[in-house]
Design a protein around this motif. Structure first.
Motif, mmCIF file in Angstrom:
data_model
loop_
_atom_site.group_PDB
_atom_site.id
_atom_site.type_symbol
_atom_site.label_atom_id
_atom_site.label_comp_id
_atom_site.label_asym_id
_atom_site.label_seq_id
_atom_site.Cartn_x
_atom_site.Cartn_y
_atom_site.Cartn_z
ATOM 1 N N MET A 1 15.917 31.286 43.048
ATOM 2 C CA MET A 1 14.697 30.532 43.311
ATOM 3 C C MET A 1 14.883 29.719 44.588
ATOM 4 S SD MET A 1 13.150 28.869 39.911
ATOM 5 C CE MET A 1 11.914 29.759 39.073
ATOM 6 N N ASP A 2 13.746 29.460 45.238
ATOM 7 C CA ASP A 2 13.823 28.605 46.413
ATOM 8 C C ASP A 2 12.991 27.341 46.161
ATOM 9 O OD1 ASP A 2 11.156 29.299 46.833
ATOM 10 O OD2 ASP A 2 11.594 30.655 48.487
ATOM 11 N N LYS A 3 12.961 26.467 47.159
ATOM 12 C CA LYS A 3 12.277 25.184 47.015
ATOM 13 C C LYS A 3 10.802 25.369 46.663
ATOM 14 C CE LYS A 3 11.231 20.942 49.484
ATOM 15 N NZ LYS A 3 11.340 20.194 50.726
ATOM 16 N N THR A 4 10.146 26.329 47.293
ATOM 17 C CA THR A 4 8.730 26.582 47.029
ATOM 18 C C THR A 4 8.503 26.989 45.576
ATOM 19 O OG1 THR A 4 8.430 27.281 49.317
ATOM 20 C CG2 THR A 4 6.713 27.912 47.766
ATOM 21 N N ASP A 5 9.384 27.822 45.041
ATOM 22 C CA ASP A 5 9.279 28.233 43.635
ATOM 23 C C ASP A 5 9.368 27.019 42.711
ATOM 24 O OD1 ASP A 5 9.105 30.978 44.269
ATOM 25 O OD2 ASP A 5 11.284 31.187 44.234
ATOM 26 N N PHE A 6 10.332 26.147 42.995
ATOM 27 C CA PHE A 6 10.499 24.959 42.152
ATOM 28 C C PHE A 6 9.324 23.992 42.313
ATOM 29 C CE2 PHE A 6 15.123 26.010 41.857
ATOM 30 C CZ PHE A 6 15.146 26.127 40.478
ATOM 31 N N THR A 7 8.784 23.887 43.517
ATOM 32 C CA THR A 7 7.609 23.039 43.730
ATOM 33 C C THR A 7 6.445 23.549 42.890
ATOM 34 O OG1 THR A 7 8.340 22.469 45.968
ATOM 35 C CG2 THR A 7 6.007 22.134 45.461
ATOM 36 N N VAL A 30 18.847 23.212 45.033
ATOM 37 C CA VAL A 30 17.537 23.634 45.560
ATOM 38 C C VAL A 30 16.436 22.924 44.779
ATOM 39 C CG1 VAL A 30 15.994 25.585 45.933
ATOM 40 C CG2 VAL A 30 18.438 25.849 46.308
ATOM 41 N N PHE A 31 16.588 22.852 43.454
ATOM 42 C CA PHE A 31 15.616 22.133 42.629
ATOM 43 C C PHE A 31 15.521 20.681 43.065
ATOM 44 C CE2 PHE A 31 14.995 19.139 39.166
ATOM 45 C CZ PHE A 31 13.700 19.458 38.784
ATOM 46 N N GLN A 32 16.642 20.063 43.336
ATOM 47 C CA GLN A 32 16.679 18.646 43.716
ATOM 48 C C GLN A 32 15.836 18.378 44.965
ATOM 49 O OE1 GLN A 32 17.823 16.274 41.917
ATOM 50 N NE2 GLN A 32 17.927 14.545 43.297
ATOM 51 N N GLU A 33 15.856 19.289 45.916
ATOM 52 C CA GLU A 33 15.041 19.141 47.128
ATOM 53 C C GLU A 33 13.550 19.110 46.762
ATOM 54 O OE1 GLU A 33 15.831 21.816 50.403
ATOM 55 O OE2 GLU A 33 17.906 22.012 49.735
ATOM 56 N N ALA A 34 13.122 20.051 45.931
ATOM 57 C CA ALA A 34 11.722 20.095 45.508
ATOM 58 C C ALA A 34 11.374 18.861 44.675
ATOM 59 C CB ALA A 34 11.451 21.369 44.710
#
Length: 64
Positions: A1-7, A30-34
């Motif tokens: 998953m990437d940041k956009t997915d988690f957003t 990556v989740f933490q960034e989102a």
């Protein structure tokens, strides 16, 4: 998953389309960034599971 997915997943959690969001240890950074960019992050509650997995839920207002 990437940041956009988690957003997207966080927004679905907020909107009630998801009951919970599970994040595996290898996706946490990556989740933490989102998460840090998410406007309602103070209402997202995580519960750590065995093995480093975290399950997040969204706290609704009493009115909602």
């Amino acid at each position: 998953m990437d940041k956009t997915d988690f957003t997207d997943q966080l927004q679905k959690l907020k909107d009630g389309e998801l009951n919970e969001l599970t994040v595996q240890p290898n996706d946490f950074m990556v989740f933490q960034e989102a998460f840090m960019d998410f406007d309602a992050r103070k209402r997202v509650v995580g519960a750590a599971q065995k093995g480093g997995t975290v399950v997040y839920t969204f706290e609704k207002d009493q009115k909602e």
